[in-house]
Scaffold this active site. Sequence first.
Site, PDB file in Angstrom:
ATOM      1  N   SER A 166      49.053   9.451  40.480  1.00 21.82           N
ATOM      2  CA  SER A 166      47.787  10.193  40.552  1.00 21.82           C
ATOM      3  C   SER A 166      47.811  11.248  39.464  1.00 21.82           C
ATOM      4  O   SER A 166      48.893  11.687  39.028  1.00 21.82           O
ATOM      5  CB  SER A 166      47.638  10.864  41.920  1.00 21.82           C
ATOM      6  OG  SER A 166      46.648  11.887  41.891  1.00 21.82           O
TER       7      SER A 166
ATOM      8  N   TYR B 299      51.870  15.999  48.243  1.00 19.68           N
ATOM      9  CA  TYR B 299      51.239  14.924  47.475  1.00 19.68           C
ATOM     10  C   TYR B 299      51.622  14.987  46.001  1.00 19.68           C
ATOM     11  O   TYR B 299      51.922  13.963  45.382  1.00 19.68           O
ATOM     12  CB  TYR B 299      49.721  15.001  47.635  1.00 19.68           C
ATOM     13  CG  TYR B 299      48.957  13.852  47.034  1.00 19.68           C
ATOM     14  CD1 TYR B 299      48.910  12.610  47.666  1.00 19.68           C
ATOM     15  CD2 TYR B 299      48.265  13.997  45.838  1.00 19.68           C
ATOM     16  CE1 TYR B 299      48.195  11.553  47.118  1.00 19.68           C
ATOM     17  CE2 TYR B 299      47.551  12.946  45.285  1.00 19.68           C
ATOM     18  CZ  TYR B 299      47.513  11.731  45.935  1.00 19.68           C
ATOM     19  OH  TYR B 299      46.799  10.684  45.387  1.00 19.68           O
TER      20      TYR B 299
END
Length: 280
Positions: free
Chosen positions: A147, A160
């Site tokens: 990401s 994350y």
Amino acid sequence: MAATLKDYGVLVTGGGTGIGHACAAALVADGAAVTICGRTEATLTNSVERLQDKVANGGSVRYEICDVTDENQVAAVVAKAAEPTGTLNGVVANAGGGGGMGPYHLQDTQEYLRVLHLNVLGTMLCVKHSVPYMAEAGGGSFVGMSSIAGSVTHLWFGAYTAGKAGIEAICRNAADEYGPSSIRFNAIRPGFIATEIMENIPRQGEVYESYIENTPLGDVGQSEDVGNLARFLIGPESRWITGEVINVDGGHSLRRGPVFTAFVEPALGEDVLYGKLPQD
């Protein structure tokens, strides 16, 4: 593309929705025998039904239930993915996710570990159990799903960011380790992609606006934008590409990350958000 993926056996984890579904669609359209997996059977059956319209060039699609943090389940699903063609040529390790949004001094340790396990451990287990199959096949391609949060700060995203950075590190190191076996490892860094989970961000709000104003192309991406790159990385056209992390973000990584403060501050208050402990 000139070459097809006919007779390629490919596993796509987290293939029931969003980016995973789009990766599977691009692969089956070019002839791959794709096995998608995830934890929810209803989601997987729906995905397989929708993918039937994409199947072409001798491709096929089926599903298996799998939690990528469970090693026995990962070993089993990798073996299943090799069955349709008798070999495994590629993996798109898309399963992942976030949770536990908030500042580090308020992170719940168990939730932090859950997110790390889902992203980092899940990807590692897919590497561990797919490598012997691809080595036996004479080579293959592994695509990890990172990401933009793995490289650009994303305030309050907890584990994350560390999890996605970990996926990138795994793919770079594995590319070096397994190059002699002709197994390639690359990672994709999506930015804002219009998937089901991102529908939770109001389109008329400051969080969404922070994405748009920091994206040179001035829009958000679609799942197909990631799926098409995954298909390229799995296929023979990318035979000389390994150890890379490729952004699919409209140029967002050239600037700064999104600002999710509006999601977190109302529940905590500004003082607590920036380091003070909440008062009883």
